[in-house]
Design a protein around this motif. Structure first.
Motif, PDB file in Angstrom:
ATOM      1  N   GLY A  59       0.786  -1.233   0.000  1.00 41.10           N
ATOM      2  CA  GLY A  59       0.000   0.000   0.000  1.00 41.10           C
ATOM      3  C   GLY A  59       0.812   1.274   0.000  1.00 41.10           C
ATOM      4  N   LYS A  60       2.081   1.190  -0.418  1.00 37.04           N
ATOM      5  CA  LYS A  60       2.922   2.387  -0.504  1.00 37.04           C
ATOM      6  C   LYS A  60       3.669   2.412  -1.844  1.00 37.04           C
ATOM      7  CE  LYS A  60       5.638  -0.047   3.029  1.00 37.04           C
ATOM      8  NZ  LYS A  60       6.254   0.087   4.371  1.00 37.04           N
ATOM      9  N   PRO A  61       2.913   2.498  -2.952  1.00 37.77           N
ATOM     10  CA  PRO A  61       3.506   2.408  -4.282  1.00 37.77           C
ATOM     11  C   PRO A  61       4.455   3.552  -4.633  1.00 37.77           C
ATOM     12  CG  PRO A  61       1.215   3.099  -4.439  1.00 37.77           C
ATOM     13  CD  PRO A  61       1.451   2.697  -3.018  1.00 37.77           C
ATOM     14  N   GLU A  62       4.346   4.692  -3.953  1.00 37.88           N
ATOM     15  CA  GLU A  62       5.197   5.842  -4.268  1.00 37.88           C
ATOM     16  C   GLU A  62       6.532   5.812  -3.529  1.00 37.88           C
ATOM     17  OE1 GLU A  62       4.341   7.844  -6.701  1.00 37.88           O
ATOM     18  OE2 GLU A  62       2.539   6.602  -6.882  1.00 37.88           O
ATOM     19  N   LEU A  63       6.718   4.840  -2.638  1.00 38.72           N
ATOM     20  CA  LEU A  63       7.978   4.753  -1.889  1.00 38.72           C
ATOM     21  C   LEU A  63       9.056   4.126  -2.765  1.00 38.72           C
ATOM     22  CD1 LEU A  63       9.435   5.043   0.874  1.00 38.72           C
ATOM     23  CD2 LEU A  63       8.725   2.680   1.344  1.00 38.72           C
ATOM     24  N   PRO A  64      10.204   4.786  -2.958  1.00 33.21           N
ATOM     25  CA  PRO A  64      11.272   4.213  -3.791  1.00 33.21           C
ATOM     26  C   PRO A  64      11.925   2.998  -3.127  1.00 33.21           C
ATOM     27  CG  PRO A  64      11.548   6.593  -3.529  1.00 33.21           C
ATOM     28  CD  PRO A  64      10.528   6.153  -2.514  1.00 33.21           C
ATOM     29  N   ILE A  65      12.297   2.038  -3.933  1.00 34.04           N
ATOM     30  CA  ILE A  65      13.130   0.946  -3.450  1.00 34.04           C
ATOM     31  C   ILE A  65      14.575   1.445  -3.391  1.00 34.04           C
ATOM     32  CG2 ILE A  65      11.579  -0.764  -4.446  1.00 34.04           C
ATOM     33  CD1 ILE A  65      13.728  -1.222  -6.647  1.00 34.04           C
ATOM     34  N   GLU A  66      15.446   0.671  -2.776  1.00 37.58           N
ATOM     35  CA  GLU A  66      16.856   1.073  -2.667  1.00 37.58           C
ATOM     36  C   GLU A  66      17.732   0.059  -3.400  1.00 37.58           C
ATOM     37  OE1 GLU A  66      18.633   3.021   0.965  1.00 37.58           O
ATOM     38  OE2 GLU A  66      19.629   1.051   1.107  1.00 37.58           O
ATOM     39  N   VAL A  67      18.627   0.579  -4.233  1.00 42.48           N
ATOM     40  CA  VAL A  67      19.560  -0.263  -4.997  1.00 42.48           C
ATOM     41  C   VAL A  67      20.969   0.219  -4.698  1.00 42.48           C
ATOM     42  CG1 VAL A  67      20.289  -1.058  -7.274  1.00 42.48           C
ATOM     43  CG2 VAL A  67      17.859  -0.555  -6.840  1.00 42.48           C
ATOM     44  N   LYS A  68      21.813  -0.675  -4.230  1.00 38.97           N
ATOM     45  CA  LYS A  68      23.206  -0.331  -3.966  1.00 38.97           C
ATOM     46  C   LYS A  68      24.082  -1.028  -5.015  1.00 38.97           C
ATOM     47  CE  LYS A  68      27.402  -0.928  -2.010  1.00 38.97           C
ATOM     48  NZ  LYS A  68      28.443  -1.906  -2.455  1.00 38.97           N
ATOM     49  N   TYR A 121      23.086  -4.904  -3.720  1.00 38.03           N
ATOM     50  CA  TYR A 121      21.839  -5.323  -3.079  1.00 38.03           C
ATOM     51  C   TYR A 121      20.663  -4.502  -3.590  1.00 38.03           C
ATOM     52  CZ  TYR A 121      21.922  -1.397   0.361  1.00 38.03           C
ATOM     53  OH  TYR A 121      21.919  -0.178   0.977  1.00 38.03           O
ATOM     54  N   ILE A 122      19.473  -5.074  -3.442  1.00 40.32           N
ATOM     55  CA  ILE A 122      18.209  -4.383  -3.662  1.00 40.32           C
ATOM     56  C   ILE A 122      17.373  -4.602  -2.412  1.00 40.32           C
ATOM     57  CG2 ILE A 122      16.059  -4.327  -4.988  1.00 40.32           C
ATOM     58  CD1 ILE A 122      17.615  -5.010  -7.467  1.00 40.32           C
ATOM     59  N   LYS A 123      16.823  -3.503  -1.890  1.00 43.18           N
ATOM     60  CA  LYS A 123      16.107  -3.555  -0.612  1.00 43.18           C
ATOM     61  C   LYS A 123      14.739  -2.903  -0.765  1.00 43.18           C
ATOM     62  CE  LYS A 123      16.734  -2.139   4.264  1.00 43.18           C
ATOM     63  NZ  LYS A 123      17.643  -1.438   5.198  1.00 43.18           N
ATOM     64  N   ASP A 124      13.725  -3.517  -0.163  1.00 42.22           N
ATOM     65  CA  ASP A 124      12.388  -2.922  -0.175  1.00 42.22           C
ATOM     66  C   ASP A 124      11.829  -2.864   1.245  1.00 42.22           C
ATOM     67  OD1 ASP A 124      10.482  -5.196   0.488  1.00 42.22           O
ATOM     68  OD2 ASP A 124      11.358  -6.079  -1.319  1.00 42.22           O
ATOM     69  N   TRP A 125      10.732  -2.114   1.364  1.00 38.86           N
ATOM     70  CA  TRP A 125      10.023  -1.960   2.635  1.00 38.86           C
ATOM     71  C   TRP A 125       8.597  -2.487   2.479  1.00 38.86           C
ATOM     72  CZ3 TRP A 125      14.160   0.721   1.214  1.00 38.86           C
ATOM     73  CH2 TRP A 125      15.106   1.070   2.167  1.00 38.86           C
ATOM     74  N   GLY A 179      26.077 -18.376  -4.899  1.00 31.74           N
ATOM     75  CA  GLY A 179      24.809 -18.124  -4.240  1.00 31.74           C
ATOM     76  C   GLY A 179      24.586 -16.663  -3.929  1.00 31.74           C
ATOM     77  N   PHE A 180      23.493 -16.398  -3.215  1.00 34.82           N
ATOM     78  CA  PHE A 180      23.170 -15.038  -2.810  1.00 34.82           C
ATOM     79  C   PHE A 180      22.506 -15.087  -1.442  1.00 34.82           C
ATOM     80  CE2 PHE A 180      19.743 -16.789  -5.336  1.00 34.82           C
ATOM     81  CZ  PHE A 180      18.572 -16.383  -4.730  1.00 34.82           C
ATOM     82  N   THR A 181      22.390 -13.920  -0.809  1.00 34.08           N
ATOM     83  CA  THR A 181      21.856 -13.813   0.539  1.00 34.08           C
ATOM     84  C   THR A 181      20.511 -13.101   0.507  1.00 34.08           C
ATOM     85  OG1 THR A 181      24.075 -13.746   1.491  1.00 34.08           O
ATOM     86  CG2 THR A 181      22.274 -12.919   2.861  1.00 34.08           C
ATOM     87  N   VAL A 182      19.574 -13.598   1.294  1.00 30.91           N
ATOM     88  CA  VAL A 182      18.263 -12.976   1.426  1.00 30.91           C
ATOM     89  C   VAL A 182      18.047 -12.616   2.886  1.00 30.91           C
ATOM     90  CG1 VAL A 182      15.764 -13.305   1.245  1.00 30.91           C
ATOM     91  CG2 VAL A 182      17.271 -14.216  -0.539  1.00 30.91           C
ATOM     92  N   GLU A 183      17.775 -11.325   3.139  1.00 28.86           N
ATOM     93  CA  GLU A 183      17.370 -10.877   4.467  1.00 28.86           C
ATOM     94  C   GLU A 183      15.874 -10.587   4.406  1.00 28.86           C
ATOM     95  OE1 GLU A 183      19.786  -7.835   6.336  1.00 28.86           O
ATOM     96  OE2 GLU A 183      21.434  -8.303   4.942  1.00 28.86           O
ATOM     97  N   ALA A 184      15.119 -11.255   5.254  1.00 33.64           N
ATOM     98  CA  ALA A 184      13.661 -11.104   5.267  1.00 33.64           C
ATOM     99  C   ALA A 184      13.214 -10.606   6.630  1.00 33.64           C
ATOM    100  CB  ALA A 184      12.988 -12.434   4.943  1.00 33.64           C
ATOM    101  N   ALA A 185      12.564  -9.449   6.642  1.00 39.09           N
ATOM    102  CA  ALA A 185      12.043  -8.891   7.893  1.00 39.09           C
ATOM    103  C   ALA A 185      10.519  -8.910   7.855  1.00 39.09           C
ATOM    104  CB  ALA A 185      12.538  -7.469   8.085  1.00 39.09           C
ATOM    105  N   LYS A 186       9.918  -9.362   8.943  1.00 47.00           N
ATOM    106  CA  LYS A 186       8.461  -9.355   9.031  1.00 47.00           C
ATOM    107  C   LYS A 186       8.042  -9.240  10.483  1.00 47.00           C
ATOM    108  CE  LYS A 186       4.302 -11.271   7.042  1.00 47.00           C
ATOM    109  NZ  LYS A 186       3.757 -12.121   5.971  1.00 47.00           N
ATOM    110  N   ASN A 187       7.165  -8.271  10.739  1.00 47.06           N
ATOM    111  CA  ASN A 187       6.640  -8.037  12.092  1.00 47.06           C
ATOM    112  C   ASN A 187       7.752  -7.874  13.120  1.00 47.06           C
ATOM    113  OD1 ASN A 187       4.019  -8.303  11.050  1.00 47.06           O
ATOM    114  ND2 ASN A 187       4.065 -10.533  11.339  1.00 47.06           N
TER     115      ASN A 187
END
Length: 345
Positions: free
Chosen positions: A62-71, A81-85, A136-144
């Motif tokens: 529900g926040k389509p206008e928030l930019p994602i982050e790409v390093k 990395y690519i990071k989202d919220w 391989g690659f690394t996935v960081e997953a945050a929830k609650n």
């Protein structure tokens, strides 16, 4: 994105003794096809697929206008990395859904770009090519408020696998979201920068890209320059950009969901009509709603289904009519109106 589904044919079942459905073998060969061989441009694939997934996550949150982050990688720090919220993922979602080939929760919505259930595995397409052996690659997953870190790798049998490395509280400013990370080879650093400038220049909401030089940053922010803009199309792209961004293509294309797809006229027409040649001589870019055309699973090309061909023909015809009518109204304008208007008087 809603997927085009071939309804197939109905076979008379009378006389059939038994029937069974086809299945897919869980072999290293099949996983290699879906993770690696699927993409011809592996660096662009990662930038596009993981980037689109991150944008989709923001839409779903529900926040389509928030930019994602790409390093982007540098010689001092070759990590990417690519990071989202977005909504983030819990342990079960990572291990049973995120890592399942073909699974997607986006196949019934045209509000998001993803649908094939393959994009999240695209980092393998690049990391498997790593001469240093990092596969391989690394996935960081945050929830609650809980963050978990996983490594995605090939096991001893050559099958993609996932292993959890960490679980603990997430950062206060990142309670939910996903971050995908892997190292980049030194020889590929500049290529990542070039392709990032091209891929993200088409995104409707521009990512926050860390590490771009001013020219590439401007290209991402402003997009490709066109000499003429109309409703849902643009003509005559600036070909000079190709000399600076080596991966940039300026030929005719369809842009959908922030992704640019090259347009192959020979796939649309058996015999190309004059109006199509006239329009496509200007290298048009057609901007269509998500779901308007079908694309291949790699998202590198359009899939020329009957519906896609019809939509492209309609777009070309609309541009032709727009140009024709504009010329009638504005060409050779005089104090008493255009010559066209004078002739109609």
């Amino acid at each position: 994105m809603k997927l085009y589904r071939n309804k197939g044919s109905v076979v008379d079942s009378s006389g059939v003794m038994n029937a069974s459905a086809f299945s897919i073998a869980r072999t290293p060969h099949m996983f290699n096809i879906l993770s690696n061989s699927l993409y011809s441009d592996k660096i662009a694939a990662v930038l596009r697929e993981i980037g689109c997934n991150a944008v989709d996550a923001h839409i779903m949150a529900g926040k389509p206008e928030l930019p994602i982050e790409v390093k982007l990688p540098t010689k001092l720090d070759p990590s990417f990395y690519i990071k989202d919220w977005g909504p983030g993922l819990d342990h079960e979602e990572v291990t049973k859904l995120y890592t399942t080939y073909g699974w997607s929760n986006k196949q019934n919505s045209d509000e998001v770009t993803g649908a094939f259930g393959l994009g999240s595995k695209s980092p393998f397409a690049y990391t498997l090519q790593n001469a240093n052996g990092a596969d391989g690659f690394t996935v960081e997953a945050a929830k609650n408020g809980i963050k978990r870190i996983y490594t995605c790798y090939l096991n001893e049998e050559g099958v993609p696998s996932v292993a959890q490395l960490y679980e603990g509280p997430s950062e206060d400013d990142w309670p939910n979201g996903l971050k995908v990370t892997f190292p980049v080879q030194t020889a590929d650093i500049e290529v990542f920068h070039d392709k990032a400038a091209e891929v993200y220049s088409w995104f409707a909401v521009k990512p926050r890209v860390l590490g771009l030089n001013p020219y590439r940053e401007k290209l991402v922010r402003d997009g490709l320059t066109f000499a003429y803009k109309g409703p849902n199309f643009k003509l005559f792209p600036d070909v000079g950009v190709s000399a600076v961004i080596r991966s940039f293509s300026t030929g005719a294309a369809v842009v959908m969901g922030g992704v640019r797809y090259p347009l192959r006229l020979n796939k649309v027409y058996d015999r190309i009509p004059a109006e199509a040649e006239l329009v496509c001589w200007a290298n048009p870019h057609f901007f269509v709603p998500t779901g308007e055309v079908s694309v291949t699973p790699s998202r590198e090309e359009l899939e020329y289904t009957p519906a896609t061909i019809s939509a492209i023909k309609s777009s070309i015809q609309a541009v032709y009519v727009h140009i024709r009518d504009s010329l009638k109204e504005t060409a050779l304008l005089t104090k008493t109106g255009s010559l066209w208007q004078q002739c109609q008087a």
